[in-house]
Design a protein around this motif. Structure first.
Motif, PDB file in Angstrom:
ATOM      1  N   SER A   1       0.938  -1.321  -0.105  1.00  0.00           N
ATOM      2  CA  SER A   1       0.053   0.046  -0.125  1.00  0.00           C
ATOM      3  C   SER A   1       0.872   1.234   0.031  1.00  0.00           C
ATOM      4  CB  SER A   1      -0.864  -0.002   1.338  1.00  0.00           C
ATOM      5  OG  SER A   1      -0.283  -0.114   2.278  1.00  0.00           O
ATOM      6  N   SER A   2       2.328   1.085   0.199  1.00  0.00           N
ATOM      7  CA  SER A   2       3.154   2.348   0.106  1.00  0.00           C
ATOM      8  C   SER A   2       3.842   2.256  -1.262  1.00  0.00           C
ATOM      9  CB  SER A   2       4.004   2.342   1.350  1.00  0.00           C
ATOM     10  OG  SER A   2       4.750   1.216   1.697  1.00  0.00           O
ATOM     11  N   ARG A   3       3.504   1.305  -1.933  1.00  0.00           N
ATOM     12  CA  ARG A   3       4.060   1.255  -3.467  1.00  0.00           C
ATOM     13  C   ARG A   3       4.253   2.630  -4.023  1.00  0.00           C
ATOM     14  NH1 ARG A   3       0.367  -2.236  -5.434  1.00  0.00           N
ATOM     15  NH2 ARG A   3      -0.680  -0.302  -6.132  1.00  0.00           N
ATOM     16  N   ARG A   4       3.101   3.172  -4.397  1.00  0.00           N
ATOM     17  CA  ARG A   4       3.237   4.323  -5.169  1.00  0.00           C
ATOM     18  C   ARG A   4       3.907   5.298  -4.628  1.00  0.00           C
ATOM     19  NH1 ARG A   4      -2.211   3.926  -4.982  1.00  0.00           N
ATOM     20  NH2 ARG A   4      -2.742   2.824  -6.717  1.00  0.00           N
ATOM     21  N   LYS A   5       4.026   5.517  -3.421  1.00  0.00           N
ATOM     22  CA  LYS A   5       5.011   6.613  -2.523  1.00  0.00           C
ATOM     23  C   LYS A   5       6.363   6.146  -2.821  1.00  0.00           C
ATOM     24  CE  LYS A   5       1.884   8.480   0.928  1.00  0.00           C
ATOM     25  NZ  LYS A   5       1.375   7.109   1.509  1.00  0.00           N
ATOM     26  N   ILE A   6       6.643   4.892  -2.767  1.00  0.00           N
ATOM     27  CA  ILE A   6       8.187   4.478  -2.989  1.00  0.00           C
ATOM     28  C   ILE A   6       8.450   4.635  -4.345  1.00  0.00           C
ATOM     29  CG2 ILE A   6       9.346   2.314  -2.874  1.00  0.00           C
ATOM     30  CD1 ILE A   6       7.923   1.517  -0.321  1.00  0.00           C
ATOM     31  N   ILE A   7       7.526   4.465  -5.332  1.00  0.00           N
ATOM     32  CA  ILE A   7       7.954   4.740  -6.594  1.00  0.00           C
ATOM     33  C   ILE A   7       8.229   6.264  -6.751  1.00  0.00           C
ATOM     34  CG2 ILE A   7       7.039   4.893  -8.922  1.00  0.00           C
ATOM     35  CD1 ILE A   7       5.674   1.957  -8.423  1.00  0.00           C
ATOM     36  N   VAL A   8       7.541   7.118  -6.517  1.00  0.00           N
ATOM     37  CA  VAL A   8       7.846   8.528  -6.666  1.00  0.00           C
ATOM     38  C   VAL A   8       9.103   8.829  -5.756  1.00  0.00           C
ATOM     39  CG1 VAL A   8       7.101  10.805  -5.627  1.00  0.00           C
ATOM     40  CG2 VAL A   8       5.255   9.203  -6.518  1.00  0.00           C
ATOM     41  N   PHE A   9       9.228   8.279  -4.864  1.00  0.00           N
ATOM     42  CA  PHE A   9      10.391   8.343  -4.045  1.00  0.00           C
ATOM     43  C   PHE A   9      11.874   8.028  -4.839  1.00  0.00           C
ATOM     44  CE2 PHE A   9      13.691   6.295  -1.167  1.00  0.00           C
ATOM     45  CZ  PHE A   9      14.189   7.372  -0.422  1.00  0.00           C
ATOM     46  N   LEU A  10      11.563   6.687  -5.266  1.00  0.00           N
ATOM     47  CA  LEU A  10      12.668   6.136  -6.289  1.00  0.00           C
ATOM     48  C   LEU A  10      13.106   6.956  -7.313  1.00  0.00           C
ATOM     49  CD1 LEU A  10      12.438   2.326  -6.051  1.00  0.00           C
ATOM     50  CD2 LEU A  10      14.154   3.641  -5.156  1.00  0.00           C
ATOM     51  N   GLU A  11      11.857   7.445  -8.026  1.00  0.00           N
ATOM     52  CA  GLU A  11      12.355   8.268  -9.285  1.00  0.00           C
ATOM     53  C   GLU A  11      12.799   9.616  -8.944  1.00  0.00           C
ATOM     54  OE1 GLU A  11       8.976   8.955 -12.872  1.00  0.00           O
ATOM     55  OE2 GLU A  11       9.778  10.705 -11.756  1.00  0.00           O
ATOM     56  N   VAL A  12      12.661  10.276  -7.559  1.00  0.00           N
ATOM     57  CA  VAL A  12      13.125  11.378  -7.128  1.00  0.00           C
ATOM     58  C   VAL A  12      14.741  11.073  -7.024  1.00  0.00           C
ATOM     59  CG1 VAL A  12      13.671  13.177  -5.164  1.00  0.00           C
ATOM     60  CG2 VAL A  12      11.275  12.590  -6.311  1.00  0.00           C
ATOM     61  N   VAL A  13      15.140   9.878  -6.424  1.00  0.00           N
ATOM     62  CA  VAL A  13      16.376   9.449  -6.129  1.00  0.00           C
ATOM     63  C   VAL A  13      17.332   9.113  -7.241  1.00  0.00           C
ATOM     64  CG1 VAL A  13      17.828   7.603  -5.294  1.00  0.00           C
ATOM     65  CG2 VAL A  13      15.969   8.592  -3.735  1.00  0.00           C
ATOM     66  N   ILE A  14      16.601   8.526  -8.392  1.00  0.00           N
ATOM     67  CA  ILE A  14      17.120   8.405  -9.638  1.00  0.00           C
ATOM     68  C   ILE A  14      17.585   9.625 -10.250  1.00  0.00           C
ATOM     69  CG2 ILE A  14      16.838   7.344 -11.753  1.00  0.00           C
ATOM     70  CD1 ILE A  14      15.275   5.050 -10.663  1.00  0.00           C
TER      71      ILE A  14
END
Lengths: 267, 267, 267, 267
Positions: free
Chosen positions: B145-158
């Motif tokens: 359920s925190s999948r979407r926030k983690i994807i946003v987070f990973l994109e920012v990191v990348i």
């Protein structure tokens, strides 16, 4: 009249993601951006640059010219050009084409076109992932409302780092790599963030003792931003847990509330 | 008829963990898996390979043949063989035997049989630790359920990592080890995750300043996934606590509640 | 009489931040502090010291004399001089000028005037950012009420680190850099805090096994201070949210509540 | 009769911390323990060992003999000697004296008497800091109830680490320091815990790509134990937030509970 129609069609293609052609345009755009960033990366590898350098340069120029064209079409087709130009995406779009042109005058600056990557943030719009945007909004709200605590926290970190840096410069001296206070501060940041390159490391017993204390402080301090943002995130969540009063339409009542906290009528 | 009975017996031995023989089978399986992984590890140590290489190889082949036999017995005894083959455990079981056979053609690939370790996840079933399965489910639900926030987070990191990488390639250059943009990106990942090998480290003042900023960003950013998963985990928990009173319909009673905490009637 | 008036004017300039002249004074002070810290930093860079050393020293002495003057004016103008002298800011103000004078007797100690940075904490007062002070208070309250748990936690960390240090000294010995138990403890701190310089690293298999276990312990242990402070921070927050209804005495209304959420009467 | 009285006096001195003499005894004990640990540490520093080695050894033997005497007095004066001997503190007390005697037969083992440090945990009893004990209990309860999730988490980490280790052994090979699978696993643990010594580091592009992925996984995974323990700690807290029913004395009702959740009577 025709000009207006052209503008309208261009706008629907370039700016909208709901029409079919608009979606195709956006996907082509995203693929091109990714492609051009990969080219720049590969061009920086010396062996590949020797072999394919000319090809990479040609492709880069072609893509940059296309992006320049797209940029002017955007300005042309949008209703308020100035608003677009100075918007977040407008500035990113400009920065995405500038480095290639600047590289005509300043050597190697064309590597900076990796800034194009920021355009990839449009991907959320293409995929119509409203929920992704919500997710990033939740994060932003939590970060914004914990702004003050984070500034206080950063000031404390900066003060610790500068004072420890000066102390270590005195204690260790140039022999261990602490050649100046700025360099010692760099070492202190490397240490307190637990990165620990090891390119500079204390050699004396006193220096290692101070370093140990700094590490434990850093270890304990990691907890602070986590706790700040975490507790804000919980707050943001409960705020979004909205029960709206049927009388005065005031939102965000708690789950156990019986009466509206604004007008007092039964919920 | 007999075939059916054989299938039934095999199924109860191989797939079930409730019967005594099924339990013994599972324990023998787990021991064998661990044993074979340890053998592969030891075989990779040069000194031991010289001394016991042949022994290790023989044992590996024996275990692989047994596992292959087991794999086909599983397919034979299960009701819907295709469903098993393409299930998570079915694929793991296949991957556990393939590397040894592939090593006949491609050198050294037999080390990949450590993938057998994934079979150890059956241990939860053997020990009938339903609560362990629950625990891992809670974790999975929170992660999902925190999948979407983690994807946003990973994109920012990348995006941060790629742009910083390109910048450092320009600022530091090949003398400090930043030989290409991909390598600089590798350095940026090493830095932002606070791993900090120190095999590549900035030497110039400008490079060290950028690095310091990246470290502090990384330091602050650790907080984000922790906060995301943490607040989801709290949510998962409170969600699993919803017992509703049948009289007054007041929700969220604790697991040990016998009476409604609002109206006092039995739950 | 005149003396009293002078004191009053001085006090309003030096100590207050509400009057215009008081604000100007504080801003000049902050700029001067930052300027003097930057000078000390630059003076520590060998190349700059060779070129501008005399200039830096002169500036440092001028600023120190000004700060000394300011310090005595503060003592003169304040109502209870002793209270000021032994207050937090009073001690900082004294420490900010001492290193330059001590450097007349002990070489290089003037670098310690970076302690002046602590004076920058007045910035919150200048900017009248009450909310910043609140933010730092919330942090302090959370840290204070989790004091005991953090002490227990630190004791456990110290015991782990000393015992592992002694063990590694026996296992690895001086060849790998573990030349004494204090040095081994330093290594254990570097490892458990996940800093990991790599200047000392285990070479034997047994040593690497112990190190791996220490790392995983450190990895798990990071969680503890975060959790402690985090759960305190949540508590501080909920505590600061207690507004009680004057009619039904139901507690914990939100800050934006106008009516009691239970009985509906005005708060 | 006299024997009984002696036992009683000894017991009140050695085991109790409420009487004045018992307190003095405990403080002397704590100081002696700290002193002996410091001696062992200093003795491991080569320069100090050369100079004061004999002195250190003499002191160590004196303290060990005293501790041995104390150990037997404890056994003598306690009511149930066997229970004490096999209790946590009893075992620690024995381990605190053994290394010195063993060092008569096995060289250098006397450094292990740092295990004496565990005796320092008695400090909580001396300071009568019941609240410290409560604090450590809260931590223990939180750790214990999140036991299962942490085991699941550790299994996942071990599986990731072993498989990545084997993969890197194949990809990088002995040239980059990945000389065997156990060593590669050691590297994987160093990386996933973000320690990052840098004594072993990937050199090939494929290796660095796998390493980058492992780092990001490690970065994300730090979040999991923090979240687990954190949410348990919140739970422990709310559990300890006890409202007891006046009728059935059932504890731990929520703050907003109106009726007892067990017997249903008004709270």
């Amino acid at each position: 009249m025709q000009d207006k129609k052209l503008k309208y069609i261009l706008h629907s293609i370039i700016f909208e993601a709901d029409t079919r052609i608009g979606k195709v345009f956006d996907i082509v755009l995203l693929v091109t951006i990714t492609f051009s960033v990969v080219i720049v990366m590969l061009n920086s590898v010396y062996e590949l640059h020797l072999k394919f350098g000319d090809l990479f340069l040609t492709l880069e120029w072609i893509i940059t010219v296309i992006f320049t064209l797209e940029y002017f079409l955007r300005i042309y087709s949008v209703k308020r050009p100035l608003k677009y130009i100075f918007s977040f995406y407008g500035i990113i779009d400009l920065l995405s084409i500038l480095p290639t042109y600047i590289s005509l005058f300043v050597v190697d600056t064309h590597f900076l076109i990796v800034i194009r990557m920021l355009r990839l943030m449009r991907i959320f719009r293409v995929l119509k992932l409203v929920r992704y945007v919500n997710a990033s909004n939740t994060l932003l709200v939590a970060l914004r409302s914990s702004r003050r605590k984070i500034i206080v926290f950063l000031e404390v970190v900066i003060i610790i780092v500068v004072i420890t840096g000066a102390l270590m410069y005195l204690v260790e001296g140039p022999e261990s790599g602490f050649t100046s206070i700025p360099k010692s501060i760099y070492w202190a940041i490397v240490t307190i963030t637990t990165v620990g390159y090891g390119d500079i490391a204390p050699q004396t017993i006193l220096g290692q003792t101070i370093a140990s204390m700094l590490m434990i402080v850093g270890f304990a301090i990691i907890a602070v931003p986590t706790s700040i943002i975490g507790s804000e995130l919980v707050k943001v969540k409960s705020r979004s847990n909205t029960r709206v009063c049927s009388d005065c339409e005031y939102p965000s009542h708690d789950d156990d509330a019986i009466c509206c906290k604004k007008c007092g009528s039964k919920l």
